[in-house]
Design a protein around this motif. Sequence first.
Motif, short mmCIF file in Angstrom:
data_model
loop_
_atom_site.label_atom_id
_atom_site.label_comp_id
_atom_site.label_asym_id
_atom_site.label_seq_id
_atom_site.Cartn_x
_atom_site.Cartn_y
_atom_site.Cartn_z
N ALA A 42 5.63 5.24 9.13
CA ALA A 42 4.39 5.38 8.37
C ALA A 42 4.10 4.13 7.54
O ALA A 42 2.95 3.70 7.44
CB ALA A 42 4.46 6.62 7.47
N GLN A 43 5.14 3.55 6.96
CA GLN A 43 4.95 2.31 6.19
C GLN A 43 4.51 1.17 7.11
O GLN A 43 3.64 0.39 6.73
CB GLN A 43 6.24 1.94 5.46
N ALA A 44 5.08 1.09 8.28
CA ALA A 44 4.70 0.04 9.22
C ALA A 44 3.24 0.23 9.66
O ALA A 44 2.47 -0.74 9.69
CB ALA A 44 5.63 0.03 10.43
N VAL A 45 2.86 1.45 9.96
CA VAL A 45 1.49 1.75 10.39
C VAL A 45 0.48 1.42 9.29
O VAL A 45 -0.64 0.99 9.57
CB VAL A 45 1.38 3.24 10.82
N LYS A 46 0.90 1.57 8.05
CA LYS A 46 0.02 1.28 6.92
C LYS A 46 -0.32 -0.22 6.84
O LYS A 46 -1.39 -0.58 6.37
CB LYS A 46 0.72 1.71 5.62
N ASP B 233 -1.65 -3.20 12.58
CA ASP B 233 -2.43 -2.47 13.58
C ASP B 233 -1.57 -2.22 14.82
O ASP B 233 -0.42 -2.65 14.88
CB ASP B 233 -3.73 -3.21 13.91
N GLN B 234 -2.12 -1.53 15.80
CA GLN B 234 -1.34 -1.15 16.99
C GLN B 234 -0.79 -2.35 17.75
O GLN B 234 0.36 -2.32 18.21
CB GLN B 234 -2.19 -0.27 17.91
N ASP B 235 -1.59 -3.41 17.90
CA ASP B 235 -1.11 -4.60 18.59
C ASP B 235 0.03 -5.27 17.82
O ASP B 235 1.02 -5.71 18.41
CB ASP B 235 -2.24 -5.61 18.82
N GLN B 236 -0.12 -5.35 16.51
CA GLN B 236 0.94 -5.94 15.68
C GLN B 236 2.21 -5.10 15.72
O GLN B 236 3.31 -5.64 15.78
CB GLN B 236 0.44 -6.10 14.24
N LEU B 237 2.06 -3.78 15.72
CA LEU B 237 3.22 -2.90 15.82
C LEU B 237 3.93 -3.09 17.16
O LEU B 237 5.17 -3.15 17.21
CB LEU B 237 2.81 -1.44 15.65
N ALA B 238 3.15 -3.21 18.22
CA ALA B 238 3.76 -3.44 19.54
C ALA B 238 4.52 -4.76 19.54
O ALA B 238 5.64 -4.83 20.06
CB ALA B 238 2.68 -3.44 20.62
N ASP B 239 3.92 -5.78 18.95
CA ASP B 239 4.61 -7.08 18.85
C ASP B 239 5.90 -6.97 18.06
O ASP B 239 6.93 -7.54 18.43
CB ASP B 239 3.69 -8.13 18.20
N ALA C 27 4.13 -5.26 3.10
CA ALA C 27 4.08 -5.43 4.57
C ALA C 27 5.40 -6.02 5.07
O ALA C 27 5.93 -5.57 6.10
CB ALA C 27 2.91 -6.32 4.96
N GLU C 28 5.94 -7.00 4.37
CA GLU C 28 7.22 -7.59 4.77
C GLU C 28 8.34 -6.56 4.68
O GLU C 28 9.20 -6.48 5.55
CB GLU C 28 7.54 -8.80 3.90
N ARG C 29 8.30 -5.75 3.64
CA ARG C 29 9.32 -4.72 3.45
C ARG C 29 9.24 -3.69 4.59
O ARG C 29 10.26 -3.22 5.09
CB ARG C 29 9.16 -4.06 2.09
N ALA C 30 8.03 -3.36 5.00
CA ALA C 30 7.85 -2.41 6.12
C ALA C 30 8.43 -2.99 7.41
O ALA C 30 9.11 -2.29 8.17
CB ALA C 30 6.37 -2.06 6.30
N ALA C 31 8.20 -4.27 7.65
CA ALA C 31 8.74 -4.92 8.85
C ALA C 31 10.26 -5.01 8.78
O ALA C 31 10.95 -4.78 9.79
CB ALA C 31 8.13 -6.31 9.02
N LEU C 32 10.79 -5.33 7.62
CA LEU C 32 12.25 -5.38 7.46
C LEU C 32 12.88 -4.01 7.67
O LEU C 32 13.93 -3.88 8.32
CB LEU C 32 12.61 -5.95 6.08
N GLU C 33 12.25 -2.98 7.15
CA GLU C 33 12.76 -1.61 7.33
C GLU C 33 12.75 -1.22 8.81
O GLU C 33 13.72 -0.66 9.32
CB GLU C 33 11.93 -0.61 6.52
N LEU C 34 11.66 -1.53 9.49
CA LEU C 34 11.57 -1.23 10.92
C LEU C 34 12.65 -1.98 11.69
O LEU C 34 13.34 -1.40 12.53
CB LEU C 34 10.17 -1.60 11.42
N ALA C 35 12.82 -3.25 11.38
CA ALA C 35 13.85 -4.05 12.06
C ALA C 35 15.24 -3.51 11.78
O ALA C 35 16.06 -3.39 12.71
CB ALA C 35 13.76 -5.51 11.62
#
Length: 118
Positions: free
Chosen positions: A74-78, A81-87, A47-55
Amino acid sequence: MLLRASQINGDGYATDVWSKNAAAAGESATRINLVAAWRESTVFTDAERAALELAESRTRIADAAGGVGDEAWAQAVKHYDQDQLADLVVLIALINATNRMGVIVRQPGGGYQPGNLG
């Protein structure tokens, strides 16, 4: 994520702030130091890796001309959730904006003390 974007953007003050705040919150020196090389490390969760990649993909806009790749999203969505992705998206946009302001005004890093934004 905030630390990584600040490193990429060359914002010394924000890098100082986010690394010291992480340490003050109990984050290990190993994890803080490896943020810059997160892809080549084993200390971050998926999950941290997905957030780092998105950033990174949103911070390196010029380098990643296509924007966020399908796999990164796709990794971030995995993991979020939608609220967390928006944040996450809002937080990435805000840190990039504040990094740019910090670089423009040349606020140096090194003097920040956790708990004191002055």
